[in-house]
Design a protein around this motif. Structure first.
Motif, mmCIF file in Angstrom:
data_model
loop_
_atom_site.group_PDB
_atom_site.id
_atom_site.type_symbol
_atom_site.label_atom_id
_atom_site.label_comp_id
_atom_site.label_asym_id
_atom_site.label_seq_id
_atom_site.Cartn_x
_atom_site.Cartn_y
_atom_site.Cartn_z
ATOM 1 N N UNK A 503 0.827 -1.214 0.000
ATOM 2 C CA UNK A 503 0.000 0.000 0.000
ATOM 3 C C UNK A 503 0.856 1.258 0.000
ATOM 4 N N UNK A 504 0.398 2.246 -0.702
ATOM 5 C CA UNK A 504 1.042 3.561 -0.621
ATOM 6 C C UNK A 504 0.696 4.182 0.721
ATOM 7 N N UNK A 505 1.718 4.709 1.374
ATOM 8 C CA UNK A 505 1.484 5.389 2.650
ATOM 9 C C UNK A 505 1.229 6.863 2.361
ATOM 10 N N UNK A 506 0.483 7.472 3.243
ATOM 11 C CA UNK A 506 0.214 8.898 3.047
ATOM 12 C C UNK A 506 -1.068 9.153 2.279
ATOM 13 N N UNK A 507 -1.881 8.109 2.111
ATOM 14 C CA UNK A 507 -3.193 8.294 1.480
ATOM 15 C C UNK A 507 -3.229 7.865 0.028
#
Ligand code: GLA
Ligand code: ZN
Length: 678
Positions: A503-507
């Motif tokens: 998953x990409x972190x930070x949205x």
């Protein structure tokens, strides 16, 4: 770039020809050739399943029968697409070298049987295949009638044997620079304590060990390895024939949006793209849905090399393997064949020439049926297509240009469909891509169906349906595209993870996509089939099914709104002006009508050329120096009247067509006009 695919600068019309099944029937070959001429066929694919007849015992070769076939076809000017026979092996090979047999997902060695189920790592299989390929190439070297190599047949599947495990481990060591820490990080093995401490511990996903979905990183690497290893097998075959006949181009027959191999990788190693297309006309889902679904697949193949391709197989009537093997209605064979040409095919070829007497495929449609005569509806349909192709031969080699692209990415499909979450029954990636594609198809716009690594800059609009998985590099390319003035359209579940399903972190969407689309997708609601929400767009209300994302805009402007549930009044669709371009984000899945209204707005605003066509009528164009060819295809049973601003000349009748053009039910009209700048 060369205009034509092979040394034969014409449309190809022909079939898979498997006469070795008829070895006990003397005279068959001569009869077939007479019928081929009668059907206006100019090409046959031979040798696809001929290994046994060529090498009945290990090291004992017998080319007598194949010589006859090749000589007779050549004498009569019927071109040959010569196959390598690796798709199905003789019994002796499996008997003597069991390692060539596949180990299936349950870790059991298969018995001899079936086809395209060899171990693609086995050095013995590779050696035996290269050997027979080389011998065939040497035998027919210099025959000017052979225009193309047909490498194997529909590569596919996977093998879990020890040799494949070792090859997988070697491939992983290479990918991760021999660093297990990097692999553990990419696979997120801290989950359930699955840390890898030795390369030897690694095993492919199986039904008795690690399933696909527990460590998606392992799954993704395994999938990529399968494509890699299958391609490496194919490349050895190509090398074997190219060493002898360097001037004959090679193809292998692909299978459309087949989800098990990444054709965007394999495409690089063949000279010519070809594929096997089996539409289910007249099925429950209706001919119009079928038409744009097949159109999508044709465009996908054309865009592998951005040049014409070959329709390597299609059936002249029905198949034997659909649930319901329905016949093509009158007109449908011609229409379906023209569809392929309209989308950039330079051939119409069939599986197969003559129905076998026995075996699995004896009831599969073929040009010659069990009656054994050049007669009947199917034969006449084939003949009609042969004559048609001759009459429009000037179109062969012409190109397609498109201002719009829809991204269909194999890797994204793997990672999305394997992900646990959202809708687990069916995430409908392919269908979603096709539903967006349809909006351009029905407006007579040529569309390129491309991979994520393709050039984006050449398009006015690029659609990225359900682009769940996207690498940092591709995020950068999408950003550049929009920044430079492009229009990007994305949907729910965009940019959640990188290429390894981390998953990409930070949205979401990850990285710069947040700025490009000017929003953050905070949550996603997945609906039951009985659930409904509605979305208001330009004062009309549309149904929402399956997915509703809850989105918080930053710079984007909401242009449609949810009407129901706890997120009523929140934005569902957004538009963001980003640098010189525009980015749209559709946060929900449409129940059928929203996309039409949405694309209407976007297309009108874009200044791209489109047509007003009756529903079920398609329009595609191909171009060559100074000429533009129009294909008007009517997938309705009834006649349609089409108005287009161009004056075109009907290529079949030679008549000029102004104003209204009548396209009969299940029929097509092919026209031409001169264009400036040729
Ligand atoms: C595939 C194969 C052919 C034949 C057809 C039947 O495309 O390549 O050998 O089995 O299917 O539809
Ligand atoms: Zn294997």
């Amino acid at each position: 770039m060369k205009e034509y695919l092979t040394s034969y600068h014409h449309f190809l019309h022909g079939a898979d020809y498997n006469p070795e099944q008829w070895i006990r029937y003397p005279g068959m070959l001569d009869e077939d050739i007479r019928f081929m001429k009668d059907a206006h066929c100019n090409v046959m694919s031979v040798g696809i399943f001929s290994w046994f007849i060529l090498e009945p015992e290990e090291g004992k070769y017998d080319f007598a029968f194949m010589d006859q076939v090749v000589d007779k076809l050549s004498e009569h000017g019927i071109k040959i697409i010569l196959a390598t026979p690796s798709g199905a092996r003789p019994r002796w090979l499996a008997e003597r070298y069991p390692e060539v047999l596949r180990v299936s997902r349950d870790c059991r060695r298969e018995k001899y049987g079936f086809r395209q189920n060899h171990c693609y790592t086995s050095p013995i299989y590779r050696e035996k295949v290269a050997n027979i390929d080389r011998r065939i190439a040497k035998r027919y070297q210099g025959n000017q009638n052979i225009i193309l190599w047909h490498i194997s047949n529909e590569y596919g599947g996977e093998c879990h044997c020890g040799l494949c495990q070792q090859a997988f481990r070697t491939w992983l060591r290479d990918k991760y620079g021999n660093d297990l820490d990097r692999l553990n990080d990419a696979w997120w093995t801290g989950f359930w304590s699955h840390i890898v401490t030795d390369w030897q511990q690694i095993h492919s996903p199986t039904s008795i060990g690690e399933p696909d979905y527990v460590l998606p990183g392992l799954f993704m690497d395994w999938k990529e390895f399968i494509t890699w290893q299958t391609t490496s097998f194919m490349r050895e075959e190509i090398a074997a024939v190219k060493a002898v006949t360097p001037d004959i181009p090679v193809t292998t027959n692909f299978m459309g949006p087949y989800q098990h191999l990444d054709y965007h990788f394999m495409k690089r190693y063949v000279d010519v793209i070809s594929w096997d297309s089996y539409p289910s006309w007249h099925s429950e889902r209706g001919d119009i849905v079928e038409a744009y679904s097949i159109a999508f697949a044709h465009d996908l193949h054309r865009c592998f090399h951005h040049r014409p391709f070959l329709l390597m197989e299609s059936t002249p009537s029905n198949t034997n393997w659909f649930d319901i093997c329905k016949l093509k209605r009158p007109g449908m064979h011609k229409l379906s064949s023209i569809q392929a040409i309209a989308h950039g095919s330079d051939s119409v070829q069939y599986f197969q020439w003559r129905k076998g007497r026995g075996g699995l495929e004896k009831f599969h449609g073929a040009v010659i049926d069990h009656r054994g005569e050049a007669k009947g509806r199917v034969f006449q349909d084939v003949r009609e297509v042969g004559l048609l192709l001759e009459s429009i031969d000037e179109i062969a080699g012409s190109r397609t240009s498109a201002e719009v692209a829809v991204v269909y990415d194999y890797r994204n499909r793997w990672v999305l469909e394997n992900a646990s979450g959202f809708q687990n029954r069916d995430k409908k990636y392919k269908r979603t891509c096709i539903n967006h594609y349809k909006e351009f198809w029905k407006r007579g716009m040529n569309v390129d169906v491309i991979g994520l690594d393709d050039d984006l800059e050449r398009y006015g609009i690029v659609v990225f349906p359900m682009l769940y998985s996207v690498s940092k590099e591709n995020i950068r390319r999408i950003e550049e595209y929009v920044a430079g003035g492009g229009t990007a359209i994305a949907t729910y579940i965009t940019g959640y993870v990188n290429e390894m399903d981390l998953c990409y972190l930070g949205g979401f969407p990850g990285g710069e996509l947040k700025e490009v689309f000017g929003l953050a997708a905070e949550e996603i609601d997945t609906l039951y089939e009985t659930d409904r929400n509605t979305v208001r767009f330009q004062n009309r209300v549309y149904g929402a099914v399956d997915y509703c994302e809850l989105i918080v805009p930053t710079t984007a402007e909401a242009i449609a709104f949810y009407e129901d549930d706890f997120y009523a009044e929140k934005g569902a669709v957004f538009k963001n002006e980003y640098k010189r371009g525009t980015a749209y984000y559709i946060g929900f899945r449409d129940s059928g009508e929203f996309l039409a209204a949405f694309y209407d707005t976007v297309i009108r605003r874009s200044a791209l050329k489109y047509y007003d066509l009756p529903y079920g009528v398609a329009l595609h164009t191909r171009e060559t120096k100074g000429r533009e060819y129009f294909f008007l295809e009517n997938y309705n049973k009834f006649d349609a009247v089409v108005k287009i601003p161009e004056n075109i000349r009907n290529l079949e009748t030679g008549k000029e067509m102004y104003d209204s053009i009548v396209v009969k039910g299940y029929d097509a009209v092919i026209g031409v006009r001169s264009v400036a700048g040729g």
